[in-house]
Design a protein around this motif. Structure first.
Motif, short mmCIF file in Angstrom:
data_model
loop_
_atom_site.label_atom_id
_atom_site.label_comp_id
_atom_site.label_asym_id
_atom_site.label_seq_id
_atom_site.Cartn_x
_atom_site.Cartn_y
_atom_site.Cartn_z
N GLY A 19 0.83 -1.21 0.00
CA GLY A 19 0.00 0.00 0.00
C GLY A 19 0.85 1.25 0.00
N ALA A 20 1.96 1.20 -0.72
CA ALA A 20 2.92 2.31 -0.73
C ALA A 20 2.83 3.11 -2.02
CB ALA A 20 4.33 1.77 -0.56
N LEU A 21 3.50 4.20 -2.05
CA LEU A 21 3.56 5.08 -3.20
C LEU A 21 5.00 5.12 -3.68
CD1 LEU A 21 2.03 7.25 -4.88
CD2 LEU A 21 2.77 8.89 -3.18
N VAL A 22 5.21 5.03 -4.98
CA VAL A 22 6.55 5.12 -5.55
C VAL A 22 6.72 6.51 -6.14
CG1 VAL A 22 8.15 4.20 -7.28
CG2 VAL A 22 6.57 2.66 -6.09
N MET A 55 20.32 16.20 -1.15
CA MET A 55 19.59 15.73 0.03
C MET A 55 18.57 16.77 0.49
SD MET A 55 20.60 12.71 0.37
CE MET A 55 19.82 12.31 1.91
N ALA A 56 18.94 18.03 0.46
CA ALA A 56 18.01 19.09 0.84
C ALA A 56 16.82 19.14 -0.12
CB ALA A 56 18.73 20.44 0.88
N ASP A 57 17.09 18.95 -1.40
CA ASP A 57 16.00 18.93 -2.39
C ASP A 57 15.04 17.78 -2.12
OD1 ASP A 57 17.08 21.12 -3.69
OD2 ASP A 57 17.96 19.96 -5.32
N TYR A 58 15.58 16.59 -1.85
CA TYR A 58 14.71 15.44 -1.59
C TYR A 58 13.94 15.62 -0.30
CZ TYR A 58 16.90 13.09 -5.51
OH TYR A 58 17.34 12.77 -6.75
N ALA A 59 14.55 16.19 0.72
CA ALA A 59 13.84 16.46 1.98
C ALA A 59 12.69 17.44 1.73
CB ALA A 59 14.80 17.00 3.03
N ALA A 60 12.94 18.47 0.94
CA ALA A 60 11.89 19.44 0.62
C ALA A 60 10.77 18.78 -0.19
CB ALA A 60 12.48 20.62 -0.14
N LEU A 61 11.14 17.93 -1.13
CA LEU A 61 10.13 17.23 -1.94
C LEU A 61 9.25 16.35 -1.07
CD1 LEU A 61 8.87 16.25 -4.63
CD2 LEU A 61 10.65 14.49 -4.66
N LEU A 62 9.85 15.55 -0.19
CA LEU A 62 9.05 14.68 0.67
C LEU A 62 8.19 15.46 1.64
CD1 LEU A 62 11.60 11.81 1.37
CD2 LEU A 62 9.61 11.77 -0.15
N THR A 63 8.70 16.55 2.17
CA THR A 63 7.90 17.39 3.06
C THR A 63 6.71 17.98 2.32
OG1 THR A 63 9.84 17.92 4.40
CG2 THR A 63 7.95 19.41 4.58
N TRP A 64 6.96 18.51 1.12
CA TRP A 64 5.87 19.05 0.31
C TRP A 64 4.85 17.97 -0.01
CZ3 TRP A 64 4.28 17.55 -4.56
CH2 TRP A 64 3.28 18.34 -5.14
N PHE A 65 5.35 16.80 -0.40
CA PHE A 65 4.44 15.73 -0.77
C PHE A 65 3.59 15.29 0.41
CE2 PHE A 65 3.77 13.26 -4.55
CZ PHE A 65 2.96 12.24 -4.11
N LYS A 66 4.20 15.20 1.56
CA LYS A 66 3.49 14.73 2.75
C LYS A 66 2.43 15.72 3.22
CE LYS A 66 4.29 13.02 7.41
NZ LYS A 66 5.30 12.69 8.42
N TYR A 67 2.75 17.00 3.21
CA TYR A 67 1.84 17.98 3.80
C TYR A 67 0.98 18.75 2.81
CZ TYR A 67 4.35 16.98 8.05
OH TYR A 67 4.88 16.34 9.12
N VAL A 68 1.36 18.79 1.55
CA VAL A 68 0.61 19.56 0.56
C VAL A 68 -0.10 18.64 -0.44
CG1 VAL A 68 0.76 21.30 -1.27
CG2 VAL A 68 2.17 21.51 0.79
N ARG A 69 0.62 17.71 -1.00
CA ARG A 69 0.10 16.90 -2.10
C ARG A 69 -0.86 15.81 -1.65
NH1 ARG A 69 -2.12 14.60 -5.63
NH2 ARG A 69 -1.25 13.87 -7.57
N LEU A 70 -0.53 15.11 -0.55
CA LEU A 70 -1.39 14.02 -0.11
C LEU A 70 -2.67 14.56 0.51
CD1 LEU A 70 1.14 11.55 1.52
CD2 LEU A 70 0.01 11.33 -0.68
N PRO A 71 -3.82 14.02 0.12
CA PRO A 71 -5.07 14.51 0.69
C PRO A 71 -5.21 14.17 2.17
CG PRO A 71 -5.47 12.68 -0.83
CD PRO A 71 -4.02 13.02 -0.90
N ASP A 72 -4.64 13.04 2.61
CA ASP A 72 -4.74 12.63 4.00
C ASP A 72 -3.39 12.08 4.46
OD1 ASP A 72 -5.42 11.81 6.53
OD2 ASP A 72 -6.61 10.10 5.87
N PRO A 73 -2.48 12.97 4.89
CA PRO A 73 -1.13 12.52 5.24
C PRO A 73 -1.09 11.60 6.45
CG PRO A 73 -1.42 14.82 5.78
CD PRO A 73 -2.65 14.39 5.03
N SER A 74 -2.17 11.52 7.22
CA SER A 74 -2.14 10.66 8.40
C SER A 74 -2.01 9.19 8.02
CB SER A 74 -3.40 10.87 9.24
OG SER A 74 -4.55 10.49 8.49
N GLY A 75 -2.41 8.83 6.80
CA GLY A 75 -2.31 7.45 6.37
C GLY A 75 -1.01 7.14 5.65
#
Length: 79
Positions: A19-22, A55-75
């Motif tokens: 149930g992961a995202l690539v 590494m900073a770019d990837y950290a920023a991407l994952l942070t953006w994806f987790k808090y902005v892009r995903l509709p429900d980051p709790s899952g």
């Protein structure tokens, strides 16, 4: 990058099973990602071509994806 994407079926099988995202990210200066266009390879701009910046770019991407892009980051599971 598309060649790699097209030949990584195993990752997609595992993602479905867990149930992961690539996510594929292309670092600046590689492939088609040129942050300053034709000026990307000048001495001034090559300072951004570093492991630390990647590494900073990837950290920023994952942070953006987790808090902005995903509709429900709790899952979502990030590690």
């Amino acid at each position: 990058m598309m060649m790699f994407f097209s030949n990584t079926g195993f990752m997609f099988e595992l993602a479905k099973q867990w149930g992961a995202l690539v996510i594929f990210a292309e670092h600046r200066f590689y492939g088609q990602s040129l942050p300053f266009g034709s000026e990307s390879f000048t001495n001034k701009n090559l300072g951004l071509l570093s492991v630390e910046q990647a590494m900073a770019d990837y950290a920023a991407l994952l942070t953006w994806f987790k808090y902005v892009r995903l509709p429900d980051p709790s899952g979502a599971h990030f590690s």
